[in-house]
Design a protein around this motif. Sequence first.
Motif, short mmCIF file in Angstrom:
data_model
loop_
_atom_site.label_atom_id
_atom_site.label_comp_id
_atom_site.label_asym_id
_atom_site.label_seq_id
_atom_site.Cartn_x
_atom_site.Cartn_y
_atom_site.Cartn_z
N HIS A 86 -37.89 38.17 -32.28
CA HIS A 86 -38.49 37.62 -31.06
C HIS A 86 -37.84 38.34 -29.89
CE1 HIS A 86 -38.82 34.79 -27.66
NE2 HIS A 86 -40.06 34.73 -28.11
N ASN A 87 -38.65 38.80 -28.94
CA ASN A 87 -38.15 39.58 -27.81
C ASN A 87 -39.01 39.28 -26.59
OD1 ASN A 87 -36.90 41.63 -26.23
ND2 ASN A 87 -38.44 43.09 -26.89
N ASN A 88 -38.35 39.08 -25.46
CA ASN A 88 -39.07 38.99 -24.18
C ASN A 88 -38.33 39.85 -23.16
OD1 ASN A 88 -36.98 37.44 -22.96
ND2 ASN A 88 -37.89 35.54 -23.69
N ALA A 89 -38.67 39.79 -21.94
CA ALA A 89 -38.08 40.66 -20.92
C ALA A 89 -36.61 40.35 -20.64
CB ALA A 89 -38.88 40.57 -19.63
N GLU A 90 -36.12 39.20 -21.09
CA GLU A 90 -34.76 38.80 -20.78
C GLU A 90 -33.81 38.82 -21.98
OE1 GLU A 90 -34.80 35.02 -18.84
OE2 GLU A 90 -36.32 35.66 -17.41
N LYS A 91 -34.33 38.42 -23.16
CA LYS A 91 -33.46 38.34 -24.33
C LYS A 91 -34.27 38.49 -25.61
CE LYS A 91 -33.78 33.34 -24.19
NZ LYS A 91 -33.07 32.08 -24.12
N GLY A 92 -33.55 38.62 -26.71
CA GLY A 92 -34.22 38.76 -28.00
C GLY A 92 -33.31 38.31 -29.12
N GLU A 93 -33.89 38.25 -30.31
CA GLU A 93 -33.12 37.84 -31.48
C GLU A 93 -33.82 38.31 -32.75
OE1 GLU A 93 -32.99 33.56 -31.61
OE2 GLU A 93 -35.15 33.40 -31.31
N PHE A 94 -32.99 38.63 -33.74
CA PHE A 94 -33.45 38.82 -35.09
C PHE A 94 -32.91 37.62 -35.86
CE2 PHE A 94 -33.55 43.11 -33.45
CZ PHE A 94 -34.71 43.61 -34.00
N PHE A 95 -33.74 37.02 -36.71
CA PHE A 95 -33.31 35.79 -37.36
C PHE A 95 -33.97 35.62 -38.72
CE2 PHE A 95 -36.96 34.87 -34.72
CZ PHE A 95 -37.75 34.04 -35.47
N LEU A 96 -33.40 34.67 -39.46
CA LEU A 96 -33.90 34.34 -40.79
C LEU A 96 -33.99 32.82 -40.87
CD1 LEU A 96 -34.58 35.40 -43.67
CD2 LEU A 96 -32.16 35.07 -44.21
N ASN A 97 -35.13 32.32 -41.30
CA ASN A 97 -35.33 30.89 -41.53
C ASN A 97 -35.44 30.64 -43.02
OD1 ASN A 97 -35.40 30.39 -38.78
ND2 ASN A 97 -37.62 30.39 -38.66
N ASP A 98 -35.05 29.44 -43.44
CA ASP A 98 -35.20 29.09 -44.85
C ASP A 98 -36.64 28.62 -45.11
OD1 ASP A 98 -35.36 26.45 -43.95
OD2 ASP A 98 -33.38 25.89 -44.71
N ALA A 99 -36.91 28.20 -46.31
CA ALA A 99 -38.27 27.80 -46.69
C ALA A 99 -38.80 26.62 -45.88
CB ALA A 99 -38.31 27.46 -48.19
N GLU A 100 -37.90 25.80 -45.37
CA GLU A 100 -38.30 24.65 -44.55
C GLU A 100 -38.41 24.99 -43.07
OE1 GLU A 100 -35.55 24.18 -46.87
OE2 GLU A 100 -37.15 23.73 -48.30
N GLY A 101 -38.17 26.24 -42.73
CA GLY A 101 -38.26 26.66 -41.33
C GLY A 101 -36.99 26.48 -40.52
N GLN A 102 -35.90 26.14 -41.18
CA GLN A 102 -34.63 25.97 -40.49
C GLN A 102 -33.91 27.31 -40.35
OE1 GLN A 102 -33.44 22.97 -39.23
NE2 GLN A 102 -35.50 22.31 -39.75
#
Length: 94
Positions: A6-22
């Motif tokens: 996820h990236n916008n003009a101010e910040k971003g992140e790379f991430f991993l969620n589990d099967a439940e979306g956590q």
Amino acid sequence: MQFQHHNNAEKGEFFLNDAEGQRIAEITYVWRDASTIVADHTWVDDCLRGQGVARQLLDVLVEYAREKQLKIVPVCSYVDVMFKRDQSLLDVAA
């Protein structure tokens, strides 16, 4: 592992969620300017510790920086240590 981005003009992140979306792992950054990002946080849930997930997140961030011709300021302690240990990351170090 398939990380999301996820990236916008101010910040971003790379991430991993589990099967439940956590959220179970992430590396975040803030845009300093058009060519520089500040890696400010890395977190991996205990369920993934010892599996190299933090390094995989860093590798994805570095790949993104290389593709976009960005430099990374390593504010996060993990990223800072890895930049000092691994000479192959120096091309993206600010």
